[in-house]
Design a protein around this motif. Sequence first.
Motif, PDB file in Angstrom:
ATOM      1  N   LYS A 176      34.347  33.939  33.461  1.00 55.37           N
ATOM      2  CA  LYS A 176      33.730  35.139  34.042  1.00 55.37           C
ATOM      3  C   LYS A 176      33.764  36.297  33.036  1.00 55.37           C
ATOM      4  N   PRO A 177      33.041  37.380  33.306  1.00 53.44           N
ATOM      5  CA  PRO A 177      33.045  38.531  32.393  1.00 53.44           C
ATOM      6  C   PRO A 177      34.451  39.037  32.107  1.00 53.44           C
ATOM      7  N   ALA A 178      34.685  39.390  30.838  1.00 50.79           N
ATOM      8  CA  ALA A 178      36.027  39.763  30.392  1.00 50.79           C
ATOM      9  C   ALA A 178      36.538  41.054  31.012  1.00 50.79           C
ATOM     10  N   ASP A 179      35.625  41.900  31.508  1.00 54.25           N
ATOM     11  CA  ASP A 179      36.063  43.181  32.058  1.00 54.25           C
ATOM     12  C   ASP A 179      36.344  43.142  33.557  1.00 54.25           C
ATOM     13  N   TRP A 180      36.222  41.967  34.185  1.00 49.32           N
ATOM     14  CA  TRP A 180      36.542  41.873  35.610  1.00 49.32           C
ATOM     15  C   TRP A 180      38.030  42.127  35.829  1.00 49.32           C
ATOM     16  N   LYS A 181      38.334  42.752  36.969  1.00 48.40           N
ATOM     17  CA  LYS A 181      39.722  42.958  37.367  1.00 48.40           C
ATOM     18  C   LYS A 181      40.145  41.841  38.329  1.00 48.40           C
ATOM     19  N   TRP A 182      41.194  41.108  37.940  1.00 46.40           N
ATOM     20  CA  TRP A 182      41.616  39.926  38.690  1.00 46.40           C
ATOM     21  C   TRP A 182      42.984  40.122  39.317  1.00 46.40           C
ATOM     22  N   GLN A 233      54.413  30.181  32.197  1.00 44.40           N
ATOM     23  CA  GLN A 233      54.190  30.627  30.823  1.00 44.40           C
ATOM     24  C   GLN A 233      52.704  30.620  30.478  1.00 44.40           C
ATOM     25  N   LYS A 234      51.972  29.635  30.988  1.00 41.88           N
ATOM     26  CA  LYS A 234      50.524  29.586  30.755  1.00 41.88           C
ATOM     27  C   LYS A 234      49.839  30.827  31.329  1.00 41.88           C
ATOM     28  N   ILE A 235      50.271  31.234  32.510  1.00 38.26           N
ATOM     29  CA  ILE A 235      49.661  32.398  33.160  1.00 38.26           C
ATOM     30  C   ILE A 235      49.967  33.663  32.364  1.00 38.26           C
ATOM     31  N   LEU A 236      51.199  33.779  31.906  1.00 37.40           N
ATOM     32  CA  LEU A 236      51.590  34.941  31.118  1.00 37.40           C
ATOM     33  C   LEU A 236      50.869  34.949  29.766  1.00 37.40           C
ATOM     34  N   ASP A 237      50.776  33.790  29.129  1.00 38.70           N
ATOM     35  CA  ASP A 237      50.100  33.697  27.834  1.00 38.70           C
ATOM     36  C   ASP A 237      48.621  34.024  27.958  1.00 38.70           C
ATOM     37  N   PHE A 238      48.045  33.755  29.106  1.00 41.49           N
ATOM     38  CA  PHE A 238      46.637  34.071  29.345  1.00 41.49           C
ATOM     39  C   PHE A 238      46.407  35.579  29.360  1.00 41.49           C
ATOM     40  N   GLY A 239      47.473  36.317  29.659  1.00 43.34           N
ATOM     41  CA  GLY A 239      47.375  37.775  29.688  1.00 43.34           C
ATOM     42  C   GLY A 239      47.613  38.397  31.037  1.00 43.34           C
ATOM     43  N   PHE A 240      47.887  37.574  32.056  1.00 46.07           N
ATOM     44  CA  PHE A 240      48.172  38.121  33.379  1.00 46.07           C
ATOM     45  C   PHE A 240      49.530  38.832  33.379  1.00 46.07           C
ATOM     46  N   ILE A 241      49.611  39.859  34.209  1.00 44.13           N
ATOM     47  CA  ILE A 241      50.838  40.647  34.364  1.00 44.13           C
ATOM     48  C   ILE A 241      51.508  40.267  35.681  1.00 44.13           C
ATOM     49  N   VAL A 275      48.266  40.290  38.108  1.00 46.93           N
ATOM     50  CA  VAL A 275      47.046  41.069  37.895  1.00 46.93           C
ATOM     51  C   VAL A 275      46.626  40.901  36.445  1.00 46.93           C
ATOM     52  N   SER A 276      45.336  41.015  36.204  1.00 44.71           N
ATOM     53  CA  SER A 276      44.843  40.926  34.833  1.00 44.71           C
ATOM     54  C   SER A 276      45.328  42.130  34.031  1.00 44.71           C
ATOM     55  N   ALA A 277      45.333  41.985  32.696  1.00 46.84           N
ATOM     56  CA  ALA A 277      45.896  43.016  31.830  1.00 46.84           C
ATOM     57  C   ALA A 277      45.228  44.369  32.024  1.00 46.84           C
ATOM     58  N   ASN A 278      43.923  44.357  32.368  1.00 44.98           N
ATOM     59  CA  ASN A 278      43.221  45.628  32.556  1.00 44.98           C
ATOM     60  C   ASN A 278      43.575  46.319  33.869  1.00 44.98           C
ATOM     61  N   MET A 279      44.504  45.718  34.629  1.00 41.49           N
ATOM     62  CA  MET A 279      44.980  46.335  35.864  1.00 41.49           C
ATOM     63  C   MET A 279      46.432  46.779  35.782  1.00 41.49           C
ATOM     64  N   LYS A 280      47.049  46.618  34.639  1.00 46.38           N
ATOM     65  CA  LYS A 280      48.479  46.938  34.540  1.00 46.38           C
ATOM     66  C   LYS A 280      48.775  48.363  34.981  1.00 46.38           C
ATOM     67  N   ASN A 281      47.935  49.302  34.568  1.00 51.69           N
ATOM     68  CA  ASN A 281      48.167  50.703  34.922  1.00 51.69           C
ATOM     69  C   ASN A 281      47.732  51.030  36.344  1.00 51.69           C
ATOM     70  N   ASP A 282      47.132  50.055  37.032  1.00 58.76           N
ATOM     71  CA  ASP A 282      46.723  50.254  38.429  1.00 58.76           C
ATOM     72  C   ASP A 282      47.840  49.926  39.412  1.00 58.76           C
ATOM     73  N   ILE A 283      48.909  49.296  38.932  1.00 62.90           N
ATOM     74  CA  ILE A 283      50.008  48.905  39.816  1.00 62.90           C
ATOM     75  C   ILE A 283      50.770  50.146  40.279  1.00 62.90           C
ATOM     76  N   VAL A 284      50.850  50.316  41.582  1.00 60.38           N
ATOM     77  CA  VAL A 284      51.614  51.429  42.158  1.00 60.38           C
ATOM     78  C   VAL A 284      52.985  50.934  42.628  1.00 60.38           C
ATOM     79  N   LYS A 285      52.987  49.785  43.275  1.00 57.98           N
ATOM     80  CA  LYS A 285      54.231  49.264  43.848  1.00 57.98           C
ATOM     81  C   LYS A 285      54.079  47.770  44.098  1.00 57.98           C
ATOM     82  N   CYS A 286      55.127  47.013  43.832  1.00 55.93           N
ATOM     83  CA  CYS A 286      55.143  45.594  44.172  1.00 55.93           C
ATOM     84  C   CYS A 286      56.544  45.240  44.652  1.00 55.93           C
ATOM     85  N   ASP A 287      56.627  44.630  45.826  1.00 55.65           N
ATOM     86  CA  ASP A 287      57.920  44.298  46.428  1.00 55.65           C
ATOM     87  C   ASP A 287      57.842  42.964  47.154  1.00 55.65           C
ATOM     88  N   ILE A 288      58.985  42.365  47.336  1.00 53.98           N
ATOM     89  CA  ILE A 288      59.134  41.238  48.262  1.00 53.98           C
ATOM     90  C   ILE A 288      59.623  41.836  49.578  1.00 53.98           C
TER      91      ILE A 288
END
Length: 309
Positions: A176-182, A233-241, A275-288
């Motif tokens: 898919k397009p590289a600029d999509w937010k995943w 590790q595959k997911i992290l190496d792909f660039g996901f946060i 989240v994809s790397a282009n969303m790293k700064n979009d994270i407000v909060k993540c909890d279990i």
Amino acid sequence: MRKIILKILMLLSAGILIPSYALAQEGKTFKLISYNVYWGMRQDSTENKSRFAKWIKQQDPDILALQEMNGFTQQNPEFAPKGSNPDNLQKFAESYGHPYVFIVREPAPDGSVSFPVAITSKYPIVNVTRVVENASHGFLTAEIEGHHFVVTHFHPFSSEKRGYEVDQILATVKSKPADWKWLFMGDLNSVSPLDKSGYDNNLLRDFIREDRKKRPHNKNLGKDDELDYTIQQKILDFGFIDAFKVSHPQFVPSAPTKLFYDQSTFPLRYDYLYVSANMKNDIVKCDIIKDDFTDIYSDHYPVLLIFKK
């Protein structure tokens, strides 16, 4: 609106943190919950799963990703096997304020259990793909308000099959397009190298080795008969946060709950929100989410993510 913005800027300049819920009330964020609900909410005998609906209403997520939605059909009970009493996903989701729903597959005609994944939302869900080939429980891709979602549930007893599943999903994202937010989420039945310190005592590894004597199909260890970190590790190496790790560097398990857990009696984290790397700064909060409800409703705890629109 201008007064509100000025007030927020004043609070920020004074070093005062603004609660994420306050931002959400101003339409600045989305709230997402991913939850493995255990065998189609088997613990919930209330009509139309009203116990769960009440809890979800209190949480008020904009989007809900669900795993193990056994017994649910998209809209039409006639698709369900004869003699079964399926739950209508559309009706169920509407009871907690989500009019838009998708499930990866309908119940099998022979009544076999397939542990399907599903997604529900306050907002329209578009461009949906359902994939059940080469995926033990299937995966959904969907777009909501310009964001792209992957909801899945990896194979519970085969590290090798999980490898095929993650490769297929990452190849899908790459196409898919590289600029999509995943946003990539679900019960991934695998351990993360970011949690390695939590498993250094080898209790989980030894449990799996012992469990394999009773259940030879338990092939959850890697080729070296150690915990397999390669899937994550595959997911992290792909660039996901790993959204949870952004604010929780320490090990925090998502299972077992106080109900039970059949794959380990020791703490582990199998439930992820990436989240994809282009969303790293979009994270407000993540909890279990751990409370009196989630302690006993499922064998997994749900994961919450609040992110900027």
